[in-house]
Design a protein around this motif. Structure first.
Motif: not given
Length: 488
Positions: A111, A115, A201, A264, A305, A454-455, A458, A460
Motif C-alpha cells: 500500500r 496505489y 493499511t 494495518d 497491484a 494479505y495476498e 486484498y 477478494s
C-alpha cells in the motif's frame, strides 16, 4: 483543518518533507494501548516511517522516469502515478514508476502511495460518472481534491470495508446499524459521520484517509453511501493498530520486518465532521456502485497491484535461486522444477501486464484503460500463486531456516565455530546466514505470515474471483468452436 485552496503546492516531495508531515502530529494512533501522535517517536513505527521516506526520495533519484510537470503548473514536478493516463504509453510509464517503488521492499509493501494515486487519477478522469443524478458538486470536489493530492504529493490510506459483525445480515443491519460507517448529522458546512471502517493499511504513515465504495449497498441504505477525504489528524478520528511486526528489530536479523511493516488499522469515526468541500458522494446508492464499475477503476488498480505482485514474485524467485545455489540443492531436478514453477508465475504475470497495456482502449471519458481480461485472470490466480511461491521457498530452504544464528551470535565468542559449521557450498557462513534470515523474514516471520494473508484476500478471495472470471468471460469463440460439430 486548513482549506485545500490555501495550502501552497509542493510538487513531488522529498523524504524529509514527508517526515516533516509526520512530525506535525495531531494524530490519534493506538498501538498496544498506547496513544501515538507522531510515528517517528515510537520505536515500533520509526523505521517503517524512514522506509516510507525512501519512497519519496526515490522519485527524485529516478526523476526522468517518475516525474512529469503538473498540468496546473509546468514548473511543479509531480509523480507520474498521479497523471490521468490518456495513451498506452502513459500506462507503460506509470508501470515503470510503480516497479521502482515496489523494488525498494521486494514487493512486500502493498500500500505505497502509488496505489491511491492511481485510484484517484482514474476517478478524476471520469468525473462525469461521479456527477450523475445531480452530484455535480461532489464530482467537482473530487477533481479539486485529486489536484490537491497530486500537487502536494500526499501519502494516503483508505478504508473501504465495514467491520463484519454478523455476515448473515446486510452491513447496515449489523449491530443495529451502529458499526458500519454512516452519516448522523449535517450542518451548513459539513456532514457528521460515525462508525468504523477497515482496513487502513499504512495509516500511521499517511497524511490523509480516503473513504470510497468497497462493497455493495442496498437502495434503502443511503446514509451509508459515502465517499470523502480527511486528514489523518482530524478530531474524532482514531486508528487502532494490530501488533507491530518490527518492534525495533535488528535489520540484520529481520531485514524486511524491521523496515517494511506498513501496519494495518481499524478506523473509528467518533462523530467526525467532514467539510462539504471534501465530500464526493453522499446518499446516492446507485452512484456508490457506479463509481467503481463505470470509471475503469478495477483495471487501473489491478495495473498497480499486479505490477507490485510481479515484483514480489521476482523477489521470491531470487531468494529460491540463491538459496538453492548456496546450498548446492540446485542440482536436483525437483528443486529446479519448483524454481521453474515460480518463474512461470513471474513470466505469466509479466505477460498479463504487457497484454493489458497492449490492449488498452480510450474510454468515453478520454481515459486510457488497460484491457481488464488478463487482470481478471490474474485476480483469481495471484492469491494462489504467492502463497504457493512461499511454500516452494520453504521446501527449497528446508531445515536451514531453523538452523540460523543471529547477529549477536556472529558478534559473540563462537564466531570461529559459526564460520566453520555454517558455511555452504556457494557462500561463506555470514552470507548464508544473511540469505536464510532474509528468506525466513519473507516466508515465516510475523511479517511473512501477514504478507501471505494479505495476498490471499486484498483483492477478494480467489474462488470468488475465479468464478467471476468465468461468468464475465466472452464465450463466443469457445461456443462457436463446439457448435460447428453440432450442426448437420
Amino acid at each position: 483543518m486548513a482549506s485545500m485552496s490555501t495550502e501552497r503546492a509542493t510538487g513531488a516531495r522529498t523524504g524529509e518533507q514527508f517526515l516533516d508531515g509526520l512530525r506535525a502530529g495531531g494524530r490519534e494512533i493506538w498501538l498496544r494501548g498506547e496513544k501515538i501522535a507522531n510515528p517517528l517517536d515510537h520505536p515500533d513505527l520509526h523505521d517503517a516511517a524512514l522506509s516510507m521516506a525512501r519512497v519519496f526520495d526515490v522519485q527524485h533519484e529516478h526523476a526522468g522516469e517518475m516525474l512529469v510537470p503538473s498540468p496546473a503548473d509546468p514548473s511543479l514536478p509531480i509523480n507520474v502515478t498521479h497523471v490521468v493516463p490518456r495513451t498506452p504509453e502513459d500506462l507503460v510509464r506509470r508501470r515503470r514508476a510503480i516497479e521502482i517503488v515496489a523494488a525498494l521492499s521486494g514487493g512486500t509493501m502493498g500500500r505505497t502511495p502509488d496505489y491511491l494515486n492511481v485510484t484517484f487519477a482514474c476517478f478524476a478522469g471520469r468525473a462525469d460518472v461521479w456527477a450523475r443524478r445531480g452530484n455535480e458538486q461532489g464530482a467537482a470536489n473530487l477533481v479539486a481534491y485529486q489536484e490537491y493530492m497530486r500537487d502536494h504529493d500526499l501519502s494516503t490510506t483508505h478504508a473501504l470495508m465495514n467491520p463484519q459483525v454478523d455476515r448473515r445480515q446486510a452491513e447496515a443491519d449489523q449491530a443495529m446499524g451502529k458499526v458500519a460507517l454512516h452519516k448522523v448529522d449535517e450542518t451548513d458546512g459539513a456532514i457528521v459521520v460515525r462508525g468504523a471502517r477497515m482496513l487502513a493499511t499504512l495509516a500511521p504513515f499517511a497524511d490523509e484517509l480516503l473513504v470510497y465504495p468497497g462493497s455493495d449497498i442496498r437502495p434503502q441504505d443511503g446514509r451509508y453511501a459515502l465517499a470523502f477525504a480527511i486528514p489523518i489528524a482530524t478530531p474524532g478520528l482514531k486508528f487502532i493498530c494490530r501488533d507491530s511486526y518490527s518492534r525495533a528489530r535488528d535489520p540484520y536479523d529481520y531485514p524486511l520486518s524491521s523496515r517494511f511493516d506498513e501496519m494495518d488499522a481499524v478506523v473509528i469515526f467518533d462523530d467526525v465532521e467532514i467539510p462539504k468541500e471534501r465530500v464526493f458522494l453522499d446518499g446516492d446508492t446507485d452512484g456508490y456502485s457506479e463509481v467503481i464499475t463505470d470509471t475503469g477503476w478495477r483495471g487501473h488498480i489491478m495495473h498497480q497491484a499486479f505490477t507490485r505482485a510481479w515484483t514480489k514474485l521476482n523477489f521470491a524467485l531470487g531468494l529460491g535461486h540463491m538459496i538453492a545455489n548456496a546450498t548446492g540443492v540446485v542440482r536436483f531436478d525437483h528443486i529446479q522444477e519448483k524454481l521453474g514453477q515460480v518463474w512461470n508465475m513471474v513470466e505469466l504475470s509479466r505477460s498479463a501486464l504487457v497484454a493489458a497495456e497492449a490492449g488498452a482502449q480510450v474510454d468515453e471519458g478520454g481515459v486510457c484503460c488497460p484491457d481488464e481480461r488478463p487482470f481478471v485472470a490474474l485476480r483469481g490466480e495471484m492469491p494462489k500463486w504467492l502463497p504457493r511461491a512461499n511454500e516452494y521457498l520453504q521446501l527449497i530452504g528446508g531445515g536451514g531456516y531453523m538452523a540460523t544464528p543471529s547477529r549477536a551470535d556472529l558478534d559473540g565468542p563462537l564466531r570461529e565455530d559459526i564460520d566453520l559449521y555454517f558455511q555452504s557450498a556457494g557462500a561463506d557462513a555470514e552470507r548464508r546466514i544473511r540469505l536464510f534470515r532474509l528468506a525466513w523474514d519473507f516466508v515465516g516471520s510475523e511479517l511473512g505470515g501477514r504478507g501471505e494473508l494479505y495476498e490471499r484476500f486484498y483483492l477478494s478471495d480467489s474462488w470468488r474471483m475465479t468464478a467471476l472470471a468465468y461468468t464475465i468471460a466472452d464465450k463466443t469463440l469457445p461456443e462457436a468452436l463446439v457448435e460447428q460439430f453440432l450442426e448437420d
